[in-house]
Design an enzyme around this catalytic site. Structure first.
Site, PDB file in Angstrom:
ATOM      1  N   CYS A 110       0.786  -1.240   0.000  1.00 14.60           N
ATOM      2  CA  CYS A 110       0.000   0.000   0.000  1.00 14.60           C
ATOM      3  C   CYS A 110       0.818   1.290   0.000  1.00 14.60           C
ATOM      4  CB  CYS A 110      -1.068   0.012   1.090  1.00 14.60           C
ATOM      5  SG  CYS A 110      -0.744  -0.967   2.538  1.00 14.60           S
ATOM      6  N   ARG A 120       7.356 -10.864   5.455  1.00 13.46           N
ATOM      7  CA  ARG A 120       6.969 -10.615   6.833  1.00 13.46           C
ATOM      8  C   ARG A 120       7.690 -11.617   7.715  1.00 13.46           C
ATOM      9  NH1 ARG A 120       0.416  -9.809   5.887  1.00 13.46           N
ATOM     10  NH2 ARG A 120       0.667  -8.144   4.363  1.00 13.46           N
ATOM     11  N   GLN A 168       1.268 -11.373  -3.274  1.00 14.33           N
ATOM     12  CA  GLN A 168      -0.147 -11.065  -3.097  1.00 14.33           C
ATOM     13  C   GLN A 168      -0.766 -10.672  -4.428  1.00 14.33           C
ATOM     14  OE1 GLN A 168       0.192  -7.897  -0.143  1.00 14.33           O
ATOM     15  NE2 GLN A 168      -0.965  -9.169   1.280  1.00 14.33           N
ATOM     16  N   ASP A 227      -2.656  -8.231  -5.025  1.00 15.95           N
ATOM     17  CA  ASP A 227      -3.039  -7.067  -4.235  1.00 15.95           C
ATOM     18  C   ASP A 227      -3.535  -5.948  -5.151  1.00 15.95           C
ATOM     19  OD1 ASP A 227      -3.296  -5.597  -1.959  1.00 15.95           O
ATOM     20  OD2 ASP A 227      -1.164  -5.167  -1.724  1.00 15.95           O
ATOM     21  N   HIS A 258      -5.081  -1.625  -4.798  1.00 18.84           N
ATOM     22  CA  HIS A 258      -5.577  -0.513  -3.996  1.00 18.84           C
ATOM     23  C   HIS A 258      -6.404   0.382  -4.895  1.00 18.84           C
ATOM     24  CE1 HIS A 258      -2.209  -2.031  -1.607  1.00 18.84           C
ATOM     25  NE2 HIS A 258      -3.025  -1.774  -0.611  1.00 18.84           N
ATOM     26  N   LYS A 307     -12.731  -4.517   7.665  1.00 15.32           N
ATOM     27  CA  LYS A 307     -12.514  -5.329   6.463  1.00 15.32           C
ATOM     28  C   LYS A 307     -13.561  -6.428   6.318  1.00 15.32           C
ATOM     29  CE  LYS A 307      -9.093  -8.275   8.770  1.00 15.32           C
ATOM     30  NZ  LYS A 307      -7.685  -8.640   8.871  1.00 15.32           N
ATOM     31  N   HIS A 349      -8.221  -1.456   0.146  1.00 15.00           N
ATOM     32  CA  HIS A 349      -7.226  -2.504  -0.061  1.00 15.00           C
ATOM     33  C   HIS A 349      -8.015  -3.759  -0.389  1.00 15.00           C
ATOM     34  CE1 HIS A 349      -4.246  -0.371   2.736  1.00 15.00           C
ATOM     35  NE2 HIS A 349      -5.372   0.249   2.962  1.00 15.00           N
TER      36      HIS A 349
END
Length: 656
Positions: free
Chosen positions: A339, A368, A386, A388, A390, A477, A523
């Site tokens: 992000c 991570r 991911q 992912d 945004h 979320k 997200h």
RNA sequence: GCCGGGUUAGCUCAGCCGGUAGAGCACUUGAUUUGUAAUCAAGGGGUCGGGGGUUCGAAUCCCUCACCCGGCACCA
């Protein structure tokens, strides 16, 4: 008097405080004998409970599905008694029923091991054979605390203190042994039966808090009948067979090694599968999203701004120049999320309200530092990809964007074979969070409404629920939970509404009135971690992947070397149709080749011998079947190529 | 991270109470040209996870580290 309605609709009156047992006895001694509990207005209760008000009454036998949790709950008590009689001084804590059985947590300096199981099970059988009745007493708080304190049961005393004042304290006795318990229980320990088994031991924190002492947990399971227990154990074996870690090794997809804890070495076949998933996702994004790529390492200041450095520093990797003399010894954080990078891309150049929504997608690799004990094959790793994205949008666009994401998520899951039993959970504000209460109120209100709409639009096919306090630190979320072929639930997709990060990074757009406005950020991930999703797919399909995902879609296997040239030709023609094909020309028996490629879970075997070469045909054998179909080469390949089309491509072709 | 268990050949595993390693499959080579789930034979391969200790002697006992497994806790 109380009026009771029986399952057959009959209604009869009884004196106040009459017990279920008395009623059953009154009807017939055999009914009383086979009844283990009763249900009043659908709620299970002790058969010996006095009945105080009008209700629908049902007598629950041991074979009743509702009795299963009682059997397990009673088994937990029997387990606790067995353990305390074998090892006096062991403290008991709690012993609830769980999805596939029960457990009991004990406190003892020396933890139990599976070697203790035989002795415990033997003692449990004795207690069950003794068949002492379960009897209930209500104690005062003081008495209960005194009794447990005198017994040295400190944990029980703590439990009593945690029970709300308005609730009575119930003690269940089974002979001399007793436990604090809310019940209900069956009539006697003998009703537990012998279809139980202790499964494993594990450490577990007292009251689930890692600051508390570690207890020893003994897991067990119990069923009404031995056949059910056997079936359950068989099912566990089946689940073990589809363990993606085992499949990863057997199918030569990936491996892990000591030097890289929690990071995947993808082998060629595994990477082909992984890339097939990404390619599919890319096609699904085309037109709606812009794919971007943000840097892997960024100065830690960016993570300070986002809040990650404060919140998750312990879980982040950081790197700096390895040279002792390097000029720039700044710390760079290896990205744990995409992000902040995407916000930088959004901020680059002035954005107009006309540009919104801006949808930035990335198949970014994040790292991570997961706790060592958390790692688990592909399902929990330290470096992962991911799917992912945004979305930067206006307030007015927010609900529509969430719904649009929802549509995409549902259709992606369906393409991967997850169509039913979908649950969407709304996770609300956690205790530790950023942003004002007002912005959380607002975000949660929007999402609740969207959740309702999603449920409605699915014709209530999709179940929804609320997870209080489970939201991200920057916003509430949705969590999308899918169910696999053997009934396990996996949380994969997530949509998170964020009113905080854009503001923290001073992201803005120029609104129609010329003023600067902060966009809302959403997200979202669909598969979540693609590594994890790959693992889930492997287990879902038990390694038997559909053709469009299979890394090796077909193998052309010769029977004799006379067919070598033809086999090469077949493989070449198949590759021209974009099929992933190998030719197996080894000097081996066809049995050997069939076995080997079947074990490797190759979906289609194209066997060619002299006959096929002469007639330009192939003998197709599909994985999992012993049937063979001889087909003309072109037709065979065309049919395979059609089946190998990813579902989205097939849809597009059909629409065209 | 916490509790418990584990780490022996590429894989699956054996190796009792300490006497310096074994099987099957896989691999290599040779023979076999085979019709739908293992053709036969020969051969190569391990400093028993790393380090330290006890012992005349350690895969085996002890300590420690790493990793893995089962849970717990965690999961932006």
């Amino acid at each position: 008097m109380v009026a009771l309605t029986f399952p057959d609709g009959a209604r009869r009156e009884y004196p106040d405080h009459i017990t279920g047992l008395d009623i059953a006895k009154g009807i017939s001694p055999s009914l009383a004998k086979r009844t283990v509990a009763m249900a009043l207005d659908g709620t299970l209760a002790d058969l010996a409970d006095p009945i105080e008000k009008d209700a629908k009454i049902e007598f629950v036998s041991r074979e009743d599905p509702r009795a299963l949790e009682l059997i397990r709950h009673d088994a937990a008590h029997v387990l606790a008694e067995a353990v305390q009689s074998l090892w006096p001084g062991t403290q008991v804590t709690i012993g609830p029923v769980i999805e596939n059985g029960f457990y009991y947590d004990f406190f003892r300096n020396q933890p139990f091991t599976p070697e203790d199981f035989a002795a415990i099970e033997k003692k449990m059988c004795e207690i069950i054979a003794r068949d002492k009745p379960f009897t209930k007493e209500v104690w005062s708080r003081e008495k209960a605390k005194q009794v447990f304190r005198d017994k040295g049961e400190g944990f029980k005393v703590e439990l009593i203190d945690a029970i709300p004042e308005d609730q009575s304290l119930k003690i269940y006795k089974q002979g001399d042994w007793f436990d604090l318990c809310r019940g209900p229980h069956m009539t006697s320990t003998g009703k537990v039966g012998n279809a139980f088994k202790l499964m494993k031991v594990a450490g577990a924190y007292w009251r689930g808090n890692s600051d508390n002492p570690m207890l020893t947990r003994i897991y067990g399971t119990a069923f009404a009948k031995q056949e059910e227990l056997d079936a359950y154990l068989k099912q566990l074996e089946e689940a073990e067979k589809r363990d993606h870690r085992k499949l990863g090794r057997e199918l030569d997809l990936f491996h892990f090694q000591e030097e890289g804890p929690g990071v995947v070495f993808w082998h060629a076949k595994g990477w082909t599968l992984f890339q097939a998933i990404i390619a599919y996702m890319r096609r699904r994004l085309a037109g709606d999203y812009d794919e971007v790529n943000a840097p892997q390492m960024l100065d830690k200041s960016l993570w300070e701004t986002s809040g990650h450095w404060d919140w998750y520093r312990e879980s982040m990797f950081a790197a700096q120049s390895a040279g002792d003399e390097a000029e720039d010894k700044r710390w760079f954080a290896i990205k744990p999320m995409n992000c902040p990078g995407h916000v930088q891309i959004f901020k680059h150049g002035l954005k107009s309200y006309r540009d919104l929504p801006v949808r930035l997608a990335e198949f970014g690799v994040v790292h991570r530092y997961e706790p060592s004990g958390a790692m688990h094959g592909l399902l929990r790793v330290r470096g992962f990809t991911q799917d992912d994205a945004h979305i930067f949008c206006t307030e007015a666009q927010l609900a529509d964007e969430c719904l649009k994401i929802n549509d995409l998520i549902l259709s992606v899951y369906a393409d991967f074979g997850f169509e039913s039993d979908l649950v969407i959970k709304l996770s609300t504000r956690p205790e530790k969070r950023v942003g004002s209460d007002a912005s959380w109120d607002h975000a949660e209100a929007v999402m609740s409404k969207v959740l309702e709409q999603i449920a409605q639009r699915s014709g209530n096919r999709i179940k929804t629920s609320i997870n209080p306090g489970e939201g991200a630190f920057y916003g509430p979320k949705f969590e999308y939970v899918l169910r696999d072929a053997i009934g396990r639930d996996w949380q994969c997709g997530t949509t998170q509404v964020d009113f905080n990060l854009p503001e923290r990074f001073d992201a803005f757009y120029i609104d129609s009135d010329g003023s600067k406005k902060t966009p809302v950020m959403v997200h979202r991930a669909i598969c979540g971690s693609l590594e994890r999703f790959t693992g889930i797919l492997l287990e879902h399909f038990a390694g038997h992947l559909p053709l469009w995902l299979a890394p090796k879609q077909a193998v052309v296997a010769t029977i004799t070397s006379d067919a070598d040239d033809y086999a090469r030709e077949v493989a070449k023609a198949a590759r021209r149709l974009d099929l992933r094909v190998d030719a197996d020309l080894r000097n081996e028996k066809i049995n050997y080749k069939v076995r080997e490629h079947s074990l490797a879970k190759v979906p289609a075997l194209l066997v060619v011998g002299k006959k096929e070469a002469e007639t330009r045909t192939v003998s197709i054998r599909r994985l999992g079947s012993e049937k063979q179909t001889v087909m003309p080469l072109d037709a065979a390949l065309a049919s395979l190529a059609d089946e190998a089309l990813p579902p989205d491509v097939k849809r597009m072709r059909q629409a065209a």
